[in-house]
Design a protein around this motif. Structure first.
Motif: not given
Length: 232
Positions: A67-81, A146-149, A151-155
């Motif tokens: 759970k901690q790793q997933k949370s950290e991964s989600d936070e990193l992905r959100d920051s990158q987006r 762009l896949y990180m965006l 609402h389909g904005h990347g597509e």
């Protein structure tokens, strides 16, 4: 330890040689064996309980780590987006105005009543020249992200990039059909003339119209998403 020896002799009188008419105390042995089995069973049960508790603790710890790793991964992905959105913001928002300016220039310069579809060659050529520029240099360089965006904005951005490549190729072919005529006594500055087909210009105009509508919608949505992210 005398009591233990007496207990043993009492339960096992036949163990010593030379004793006549001895009788094995089977009931006593049954009690002893039963007690030993009970002790052994208890030890096995305790071992199983201890192992089970340890396994549960390990499983709980593994769950917490996951759970901690997933949370950290989600936070990193959100920051990158969010960083990606900031890098694309100016370009995506400006895309609507860019495509609208091209559409306006073609609308002003084209005249389908003319055989070649051109009323003001200089204006049309300026639009054709601008159409050959790189519309989305930042988005193109970051296309694999762009896949990180949301609402389909990347597509949508990927579709616009693809459309812009096609438009640039068509605009380049049309541009080659313009020719500059040197000035004379009546027009000392000279002028541009178009020797191509009006159908090519009409096709280019339709492609730009389609992208302009998509770009306007995308720009509006992108502004909303990025602004909301800044507030939160």
């Amino acid at each position: 330890m005398k009591w233990l020896e007496n207990l043993w002799n009492g339960m096992s009188p036949c163990m010593e040689p030379g004793i006549k008419n001895c009788v094995v105390m089977w009931d006593a042995w049954a009690v002893v064996v039963g007690a030993l089995v009970g002790v052994f069973t208890g030890l096995v049960a305790w071992g199983a309980w201890s192992t089970s508790r340890k396994a549960t603790e390990i499983a709980d710890q593994a769950t917490r780590i996951a759970k901690q790793q997933k949370s950290e991964s989600d936070e990193l992905r959100d920051s990158q987006r969010k960083a990606l959105e900031q890098m694309l913001y100016t370009e995506v928002v400006g895309l609507g105005m860019w495509t609208e300016s091209l559409r306006t220039m073609l609308g002003v310069g084209m005249d389908l009543r003319e055989p070649n579809g051109v009323g003001h060659a200089h204006t049309v050529r300026s639009a054709v020249k601008r159409s050959q520029e790189d519309w989305l240099p930042v988005a193109t360089a970051l296309q694999d992200k762009l896949y990180m965006l949301k609402h389909g904005h990347g597509e949508v951005l990927s579709q616009v990039i693809g459309s812009s490549i096609g438009i640039r190729a068509i605009a380049k072919e049309i541009d080659a059909q313009f020719e500059f005529i040197s000035g004379d006594e009546q027009n000392s500055d000279g002028t541009w003339l178009f020797f191509g087909d009006s159908g090519d210009l009409l096709h280019l105009s339709e492609l730009i119209d389609n992208v302009a509508e998509t770009a306007a919608h995308l720009s509006s949505k992108f502004i909303t998403v990025v602004t909301r992210a800044k507030v939160h």
